[in-house]
Design a protein around this motif. Sequence first.
Motif, short mmCIF file in Angstrom:
data_model
loop_
_atom_site.label_atom_id
_atom_site.label_comp_id
_atom_site.label_asym_id
_atom_site.label_seq_id
_atom_site.Cartn_x
_atom_site.Cartn_y
_atom_site.Cartn_z
N THR A 125 0.84 -1.21 0.00
CA THR A 125 0.00 0.00 0.00
C THR A 125 0.87 1.25 0.00
OG1 THR A 125 -0.17 0.03 2.43
CG2 THR A 125 -1.88 -1.17 1.20
N LYS A 126 0.28 2.37 -0.38
CA LYS A 126 1.06 3.61 -0.52
C LYS A 126 1.37 4.26 0.82
CE LYS A 126 -3.01 6.52 -1.42
NZ LYS A 126 -3.72 7.33 -2.44
N ASP A 127 0.58 3.96 1.83
CA ASP A 127 0.79 4.53 3.17
C ASP A 127 0.51 3.44 4.18
OD1 ASP A 127 0.62 5.78 5.66
OD2 ASP A 127 -0.19 7.64 4.82
N ILE A 128 1.56 2.79 4.66
CA ILE A 128 1.36 1.60 5.48
C ILE A 128 0.69 1.92 6.81
CG2 ILE A 128 3.66 1.65 6.55
CD1 ILE A 128 3.65 -1.45 6.30
N GLU A 129 0.99 3.07 7.39
CA GLU A 129 0.36 3.42 8.67
C GLU A 129 -1.14 3.68 8.49
OE1 GLU A 129 1.34 3.30 11.70
OE2 GLU A 129 3.52 3.11 11.56
N ALA A 130 -1.50 4.40 7.43
CA ALA A 130 -2.91 4.65 7.16
C ALA A 130 -3.64 3.34 6.85
CB ALA A 130 -3.06 5.64 6.00
N SER A 131 -2.99 2.47 6.11
CA SER A 131 -3.60 1.18 5.76
C SER A 131 -3.77 0.31 7.00
CB SER A 131 -2.75 0.46 4.72
OG SER A 131 -2.71 1.19 3.52
N TYR A 132 -2.78 0.36 7.89
CA TYR A 132 -2.89 -0.38 9.16
C TYR A 132 -4.11 0.10 9.94
CZ TYR A 132 -1.84 -1.52 14.04
OH TYR A 132 -1.92 -1.94 15.34
N GLN A 133 -4.31 1.40 9.99
CA GLN A 133 -5.46 1.94 10.73
C GLN A 133 -6.78 1.50 10.10
OE1 GLN A 133 -5.36 3.25 13.66
NE2 GLN A 133 -3.12 3.35 13.75
N VAL A 134 -6.82 1.42 8.77
CA VAL A 134 -8.03 0.92 8.10
C VAL A 134 -8.28 -0.53 8.53
CG1 VAL A 134 -9.01 0.23 5.88
CG2 VAL A 134 -7.91 2.47 6.13
N LEU A 135 -7.25 -1.35 8.50
CA LEU A 135 -7.42 -2.75 8.89
C LEU A 135 -7.85 -2.88 10.34
CD1 LEU A 135 -4.39 -4.45 7.09
CD2 LEU A 135 -6.79 -4.54 6.43
N ARG A 136 -7.38 -1.98 11.18
CA ARG A 136 -7.75 -2.02 12.60
C ARG A 136 -9.26 -1.92 12.79
NH1 ARG A 136 -7.69 -2.23 16.50
NH2 ARG A 136 -6.79 -0.80 17.99
N THR A 137 -9.93 -1.22 11.89
CA THR A 137 -11.38 -1.08 12.03
C THR A 137 -12.09 -2.42 11.77
OG1 THR A 137 -11.78 -0.43 9.73
CG2 THR A 137 -11.24 1.33 11.28
N TYR A 138 -11.37 -3.38 11.20
CA TYR A 138 -11.92 -4.72 10.97
C TYR A 138 -11.35 -5.72 11.97
CZ TYR A 138 -13.42 -2.76 6.49
OH TYR A 138 -14.00 -1.98 5.51
N GLY A 139 -10.88 -5.23 13.08
CA GLY A 139 -10.17 -6.07 14.05
C GLY A 139 -10.95 -7.26 14.56
N LYS A 140 -12.27 -7.16 14.60
CA LYS A 140 -13.08 -8.28 15.08
C LYS A 140 -13.21 -9.38 14.03
CE LYS A 140 -15.87 -5.82 18.50
NZ LYS A 140 -17.24 -5.47 18.94
N ASP A 141 -12.94 -9.05 12.78
CA ASP A 141 -13.11 -10.00 11.68
C ASP A 141 -11.80 -10.52 11.13
OD1 ASP A 141 -16.05 -9.83 11.43
OD2 ASP A 141 -15.64 -7.75 10.88
N ILE A 142 -10.70 -9.85 11.42
CA ILE A 142 -9.36 -10.30 11.01
C ILE A 142 -8.67 -10.85 12.25
CG2 ILE A 142 -7.12 -9.60 10.10
CD1 ILE A 142 -8.55 -7.32 8.62
N ASN A 143 -8.22 -12.09 12.20
CA ASN A 143 -7.57 -12.70 13.36
C ASN A 143 -6.12 -12.29 13.50
OD1 ASN A 143 -9.72 -14.76 12.21
ND2 ASN A 143 -9.66 -15.03 14.42
N GLN A 144 -5.42 -12.24 12.36
CA GLN A 144 -4.01 -11.89 12.41
C GLN A 144 -3.64 -11.04 11.20
OE1 GLN A 144 -1.81 -15.69 13.00
NE2 GLN A 144 -1.37 -14.88 15.01
N LEU A 145 -2.61 -10.23 11.41
CA LEU A 145 -2.01 -9.44 10.35
C LEU A 145 -0.58 -9.95 10.17
CD1 LEU A 145 -2.00 -7.03 8.37
CD2 LEU A 145 -1.22 -5.60 10.28
N LEU A 146 -0.32 -10.59 9.03
CA LEU A 146 1.03 -11.04 8.70
C LEU A 146 1.77 -9.86 8.10
CD1 LEU A 146 3.31 -13.06 8.15
CD2 LEU A 146 2.09 -13.76 6.08
N THR A 147 2.83 -9.42 8.76
CA THR A 147 3.51 -8.21 8.31
C THR A 147 4.99 -8.22 8.67
OG1 THR A 147 3.49 -5.78 8.49
CG2 THR A 147 2.85 -7.01 10.46
#
Length: 231
Positions: A125-147
């Motif tokens: 993604t073009k802005d990893i911190e912004a993208s991380y924050q977007v993914l955080r809003t799906y925290g109940k549906d995503i179990n893990q972030l491989l990074t």
Amino acid sequence: MLEVIVQNPRDAHLAEQYGANRMEVVSAISEGGLTPSYGAIKEIVRASKLPAMMMIRPHSFSFVYDEAAQIVMERDIELAKEVGVQGIVYGGITADGNIDQNLLEKVIHWKGDLDLTFHRALEATKDIEASYQVLRTYGKDINQLLTSGGTASALDSLPRLKRWIKDSQENPDSFQILVGSGVKPDNIATFQTTLHHTDYHVGSAAREASDFSKDILKEKIDILQQQINQD
């Protein structure tokens, strides 16, 4: 929790025998890892009792998926349910370099009760911190972030990874961080000195000569697990 990449039933058997905790099942590792075939995933699940995370990635050209690719992904997620894997590994972005939220929401719907790991498409993604924050809003549906934290090797992103791990520990609705890319038996102690973490992902580093065409080695799994479990 040590997750090891496997490509076939022999890999799966060795990963279990030598003490891995989970396997990520892929094909075409030279392309970065694609969706395994029906025959491969079926036999891998039969060969090993380890929880299996099945890659959902229909092509290696990018992490941007058009409607045709999305139909294939939906079918492959149906297959994942059929063969009895624990979960799926997925990542998708838009052509302009943001998290593809529309597709992510479809994948969350398609997967049902399967676990979901969002993979290193994040690093594209073009802005990893912004993208991380977007993914955080799906925290109940995503179990893990491989990074890897945004670099080719996770070793070069330890401050960011430490911050994200702290974030996941402090927020029970967040996904866990699965540290991957560049994790090896000879540097896992360095990771642990800084991160004191629990969840790591390895590929070629678990194999003879760090070569995906060769077997997973017990001594490499042993070193990784000793360091992960000593804190």
